[in-house]
Design an enzyme around this catalytic site. Structure first.
Site, PDB file in Angstrom:
ATOM      1  N   THR A  59       0.828  -1.206   0.000  1.00  0.00           N
ATOM      2  CA  THR A  59       0.000   0.000   0.000  1.00  0.00           C
ATOM      3  C   THR A  59       0.864   1.258   0.000  1.00  0.00           C
ATOM      4  O   THR A  59       0.574   2.225  -0.710  1.00  0.00           O
ATOM      5  CB  THR A  59      -0.958   0.014   1.205  1.00  0.00           C
ATOM      6  OG1 THR A  59      -1.717  -1.203   1.207  1.00  0.00           O
ATOM      7  CG2 THR A  59      -1.906   1.188   1.149  1.00  0.00           C
ATOM      8  N   CYS A  60       1.924   1.257   0.779  1.00  0.00           N
ATOM      9  CA  CYS A  60       2.820   2.416   0.826  1.00  0.00           C
ATOM     10  C   CYS A  60       3.467   2.639  -0.537  1.00  0.00           C
ATOM     11  O   CYS A  60       3.521   3.765  -1.038  1.00  0.00           O
ATOM     12  CB  CYS A  60       3.893   2.227   1.892  1.00  0.00           C
ATOM     13  SG  CYS A  60       3.243   2.001   3.568  1.00  0.00           S
ATOM     14  N   ALA A  61       3.953   1.571  -1.132  1.00  0.00           N
ATOM     15  CA  ALA A  61       4.571   1.662  -2.453  1.00  0.00           C
ATOM     16  C   ALA A  61       3.569   2.187  -3.475  1.00  0.00           C
ATOM     17  O   ALA A  61       3.909   3.021  -4.324  1.00  0.00           O
ATOM     18  CB  ALA A  61       5.116   0.296  -2.871  1.00  0.00           C
ATOM     19  N   SER A  63       1.034   4.169  -2.953  1.00  0.00           N
ATOM     20  CA  SER A  63       0.779   5.601  -2.752  1.00  0.00           C
ATOM     21  C   SER A  63       1.894   6.435  -3.387  1.00  0.00           C
ATOM     22  O   SER A  63       1.628   7.485  -3.975  1.00  0.00           O
ATOM     23  CB  SER A  63       0.609   5.940  -1.266  1.00  0.00           C
ATOM     24  OG  SER A  63       1.823   5.889  -0.561  1.00  0.00           O
TER      25      SER A  63
END
Length: 168
Positions: A59-61, A63
């Site tokens: 999820t971080c990647a 974003s």
């Protein structure tokens, strides 16, 4: 203190995001070359602070990829991706992904960004990492929009963040 979840399990942060309409607190973060970056360095630009636990999660990647894609089209706007990842890991990710339109910054040295912005987890398996959040600032550093994502594995509301920039 904000309460968020990680796959349905409750986590607490040490505080709350700075409020809309207020001037954003200053920060000192670390760039990829290990030099310091402060809020003052970006004066006169619209900013999106894309805050997350670690670029090594899906999820971080995503974003970072999403903001990299859309920010290239926005004038006078910079996206600052903030995590406690080491600058070397951030750089490796951006190189492998062809990320060029965002700036990766690390809160690894003293953690003051997470404390000042109220996004540091104070308990649970992500203790001391940063809660997934978005803070949008105008050219004067005033907060136009903020979001602390309620479920850590969910993506932020990109559309709302971008609309705040467009409306500014």
């Amino acid at each position: 203190m904000a309460i968020v979840t990680l796959k349905g399990n409750t986590l607490n942060t040490i505080g709350d995001l700075p409020e809309i309409g207020n001037k954003a607190p200053n920060f000192e973060l670390t760039k990829g070359d290990l030099s310091a970056a402060t809020l003052e360095d970006y004066k006169g630009k619209k900013l999106v602070l894309n805050i997350f636990p670690s670029v090594d999660t899906g999820t971080c990647a995503q974003s970072v990829r999403q903001f990299n894609k859309v920010v290239a089209e926005l004038p006078n706007t910079k996206v600052l991706c903030v995590s406690k990842d080491l600058p070397f890991a951030q750089g490796r990710f951006c190189g492998a992904e062809g990320i060029e339109n965002v700036e990766m910054l690390s809160d690894f040295k003293d953690g003051n960004f997470g404390k000042t912005y109220g996004v540091e987890f104070k308990d649970g398996p992500l203790k001391s990492l940063l809660s997934r959040s978005i803070v949008v600032l105008n050219e004067e550093g005033v907060i136009l929009y903020n979001e602390q994502v309620a479920e850590t594995v969910d993506e932020p509301n990109y559309k709302a963040a971008l609309q705040a920039l467009i409306d500014a």
